[in-house]
Design a protein around this motif. Structure first.
Motif, PDB file in Angstrom:
ATOM      1  N   HIS A 146      35.579 -49.907 -16.427  1.00 39.55           N
ATOM      2  CA  HIS A 146      35.272 -51.111 -17.209  1.00 39.55           C
ATOM      3  C   HIS A 146      36.170 -51.182 -18.437  1.00 39.55           C
TER       4      HIS A 146
ATOM      5  N   ASP B 164      22.192 -49.638 -20.726  1.00 41.86           N
ATOM      6  CA  ASP B 164      22.836 -50.477 -19.721  1.00 41.86           C
ATOM      7  C   ASP B 164      22.021 -51.740 -19.495  1.00 41.86           C
TER       8      ASP B 164
ATOM      9  N   ILE C  61      23.477 -55.419 -19.951  1.00 46.36           N
ATOM     10  CA  ILE C  61      23.483 -56.439 -18.891  1.00 46.36           C
ATOM     11  C   ILE C  61      22.982 -57.782 -19.412  1.00 46.36           C
TER      12      ILE C  61
ATOM     13  N   GLN D  24      25.781 -59.208 -21.038  1.00 45.91           N
ATOM     14  CA  GLN D  24      26.933 -59.479 -20.174  1.00 45.91           C
ATOM     15  C   GLN D  24      26.658 -60.587 -19.160  1.00 45.91           C
ATOM     16  N   VAL D  25      25.414 -60.708 -18.745  1.00 40.24           N
ATOM     17  CA  VAL D  25      25.072 -61.813 -17.829  1.00 40.24           C
ATOM     18  C   VAL D  25      25.392 -63.125 -18.541  1.00 40.24           C
TER      19      VAL D  25
ATOM     20  N   GLN E  77      29.085 -63.893 -18.643  1.00 40.10           N
ATOM     21  CA  GLN E  77      29.762 -64.336 -17.420  1.00 40.10           C
ATOM     22  C   GLN E  77      30.200 -65.791 -17.571  1.00 40.10           C
TER      23      GLN E  77
ATOM     24  N   MET F  83      33.548 -59.870 -16.669  1.00 39.01           N
ATOM     25  CA  MET F  83      32.100 -59.702 -16.831  1.00 39.01           C
ATOM     26  C   MET F  83      31.363 -59.788 -15.497  1.00 39.01           C
TER      27      MET F  83
ATOM     28  N   CYS G 110      29.160 -56.698 -14.363  1.00 42.03           N
ATOM     29  CA  CYS G 110      27.700 -56.858 -14.248  1.00 42.03           C
ATOM     30  C   CYS G 110      27.140 -56.217 -12.978  1.00 42.03           C
ATOM     31  N   LYS G 111      27.874 -56.351 -11.888  1.00 40.76           N
ATOM     32  CA  LYS G 111      27.392 -55.779 -10.623  1.00 40.76           C
ATOM     33  C   LYS G 111      27.208 -54.275 -10.764  1.00 40.76           C
TER      34      LYS G 111
ATOM     35  N   GLU H 158      26.957 -52.536 -13.581  1.00 40.27           N
ATOM     36  CA  GLU H 158      25.973 -52.193 -14.613  1.00 40.27           C
ATOM     37  C   GLU H 158      24.542 -52.286 -14.066  1.00 40.27           C
ATOM     38  N   SER H 159      24.302 -53.257 -13.195  1.00 41.84           N
ATOM     39  CA  SER H 159      22.937 -53.364 -12.658  1.00 41.84           C
ATOM     40  C   SER H 159      22.610 -52.129 -11.843  1.00 41.84           C
TER      41      SER H 159
END
Lengths: 254, 313
Positions: free
Chosen positions: B76, B127, B131, B134-135, B138, B149, B153-154, B156-157
């Motif tokens: 990242h 995290d 998220i 970061q969501v 996006q 982002m 995000c993928k 990080e989830s």
């Protein structure tokens, strides 16, 4: 499977697991300490491959032992005297040159060992080898490139790399030692006769070191003992750190 | 407004992305560089507190998961440095700013990671908070940042789920494990809330960044989302909520909670937390120790080039 073969396979699988977990641990010590971010990622990859191998070997060892132990019992609940890894794997991370030279020695070793293990009559060992062969191709490409660049880079990098080669050389001899257990398995078509790999290993390592303008050590000092649990002082410290949390909370799940 | 400015604002309003070659106000570029590089540095410095437990992870499976998480963070960091580079700053300049203290990174990483439960709590809470932020990012107006982002995000989830599962194992484990989990929650809950930054009224860069849609939601709104989503998670763990004042407010449709310790917040931001010095020194030490390696690559490549040129001649 006869009892003798089964016991030998358990011992052998544990040895291979020990080699993997110890080297994987050493490589993981580099994460966040690399010379640049891309290297932290690469170290992560290689270390994950070895931890993955350790898990496969130990899981199989646990299956063979069939005494209620699992992979983590093998990794976390044995002392340094019970560990059976090659000494080369436990040497501390040292500087970047030291780690890359160790990696080169190990990668060339696995380059020749794994295709032999692939032929094993033991299906599990053969399957683990099949997966590991692909990883080792990438590992060797990387360690070879690094040794070339460091050996034939600056005066300082050359000096450090030569020093690493000299310092590690004495630990390479036992990579090709056989004992009764391994001989029994080699004869049964299960294990690898590593004594037959030495010439190929030496030729490959010589070729790479020469291209890297490095000199092959002529001194024939050799330190041995990993396979009988006669380790360097480094392993005890490594295991102390690795096992501390697991052992502080006996019987817990994580 | 100049025609360029008009066109820029038209795109922003129409939700069109701004791309590296497009005209943009100098201050827009500056705000973005500040925000993206700070984000990149956070990923990179964030490798240290968790990396600190790689060698002690309590099982092989956890060890592998942790290694791959820390490795993702390095990845990242790389995407984000590249995104910032499209704005005309180099990675080495950004690293210099990090090391000199000119550029910041998320304050959460100035808190020490003391137990294995702290590692789990970071995955879950830190995290998790990242998220939420970061969501929202996006939809940021700058194309390369927005695309970065979406990708980040993928991953990080996944980290957040792993962290929560690790926490669950502890909370449902032995009494010692559960106590360790509670202790980690108590220490990391508040700093996680601080990750969203100061109150909107005290946020120096917020207004312009909102107008330009660099930021899409305010610090306080994002923080509220996180507070709301965490209540249920703590319940499922069977742990005690660290905020005794947490209470559902029917009218607002949100949880009310205690105000944060803003003195602590500013003190850590200003470099005086538990680990500020340690984190930067670690980065500098690794970077300095790597210098001879980087020099070796340059020297080696030059030799190769010279040889090639000689061949060609």
């Amino acid at each position: 499977m006869s009892e003798a073969i089964k016991a030998a396979t358990l011992e052998y699988t544990t040895r291979l697991g020990d080699d993997s977990v110890v080297l994987g641990h050493r490589i993981s010590e580099w994460i966040s300490y690399g010379p640049f971010l891309e290297e932290d990622i690469a170290y992560g990859n290689v270390s994950l491959d070895y931890i993955g191998r350790a898990r496969m070997f130990y899981t199989y060892a646990a299956e063979l032992a069939n005494d209620g132990r699992d992979e983590d019992d093998f990794a976390y609940m044995r002392n340094d005297r019970e560990y059976r890894n090659l000494l080369l794997m436990e040497m501390p991370k040292g500087d970047f040159a030291y780690s890359q030279v160790r990696q080169l020695f190990a990668d060339v070793y696995y380059t020749y060992l794994l295709p032999e293990l692939l032929k094993s009559k033991d299906e599990t060992l053969s399957a683990i080898a099949a997966k590991a062969i692909k990883e080792t191709k990438y590992h060797l490409r990387r360690s070879r490139d690094w040794v070339l660049r460091l050996g034939d880079g600056t005066e300082e990098s050359h000096k450090r790399t030569q020093k690493a080669v000299d310092a590690l050389w004495g630990y390479t001899h036992e990579l090709f030692d056989m004992d009764e257990t391994e001989q029994l398995l080699a004869d049964a078509g299960i294990g690898v006769d590593v004594s037959r790999l030495r010439d190929a290993w030496l030729a490959k390592v010589t070729e790479i070191l020469t291209e890297a303008t490095l000199t092959l050590p002529t001194e024939e000092w050799a330190v041995r003992g990993g396979r009988i649990g006669y380790h360097t002082e480094n392993l005890g410290h490594m295991l102390t750190e690795m096992q501390i949390v697991h052992r502080s909370f006996p019987g817990c799940k994580w | 407004m100049t025609p360029e400015e008009q066109n820029f604002m038209r795109k922003i309003e129409a939700e069109e992305k701004i791309e590296p070659k497009d005209w943009m106000p100098a201050q827009y570029r500056k705000n973005l560089i500040r925000q993206i590089s700070q984000h990149a540095h956070s990923e990179v410095i964030g490798m240290q507190p968790e990396g600190n437990y790689i060698t002690r992870a309590p099982s092989l499976r956890r060890k592998a998961v942790l290694i791959s998480k820390v490795q993702d963070e390095a990845g990242h960091g790389l995407y984000l440095y590249s995104a910032a580079e499209t704005l005309g700053i180099s990675r080495s300049e950004m690293i210099e700013q990090l090391q000199s203290g000119k550029a910041k990174y998320s304050s959460i990483f100035n808190y020490p990671v003391l137990t294995w439960a702290d590692v789990a709590a970071i995955g879950w809470l830190v995290d998790g908070a990242a998220i939420v932020n970061q969501v929202s990012l996006q939809r940021t107006s700058y194309g390369p940042y927005s695309r970065g982002m979406i990708r980040i995000c993928k991953e990080e989830s996944f980290h957040q789920r792993q962290g929560y599962k690790a926490m669950l194992s502890l909370a449902k484990g032995s009494p010692e494990q559960k106590a360790m989990a509670q202790d980690a929650l108590n220490r990391f809950y508040w700093p996680a809330l601080m990750m969203f930054g100061p109150h909107d009224s005290d946020s120096a860069h917020s207004q312009k960044s909102m107008e330009w849609k660099i930021k899409r939601e305010t610090n306080d709104d994002l923080r509220q989302k996180f507070v709301d989503q965490t209540v249920k998670q703590i319940e499922v763990l069977g742990l005690e909520h660290p905020d005794q004042a947490i209470k559902w407010n029917e009218e607002r449709g949100h949880y009310d909670s205690s105000d944060l310790n803003w003195d602590e917040f500013w003190s850590v931001i200003n470099g005086n937390g538990h680990c500020n010095r340690q984190r930067v020194e670690h980065h500098i030490a690794a970077h300095d120790e790597g210098e001879w390696v980087r020099d070796a690559i340059t020297a080696y490549n030059e030799k190769k080039r010279a040889k090639k040129a000689q061949h060609a001649a």
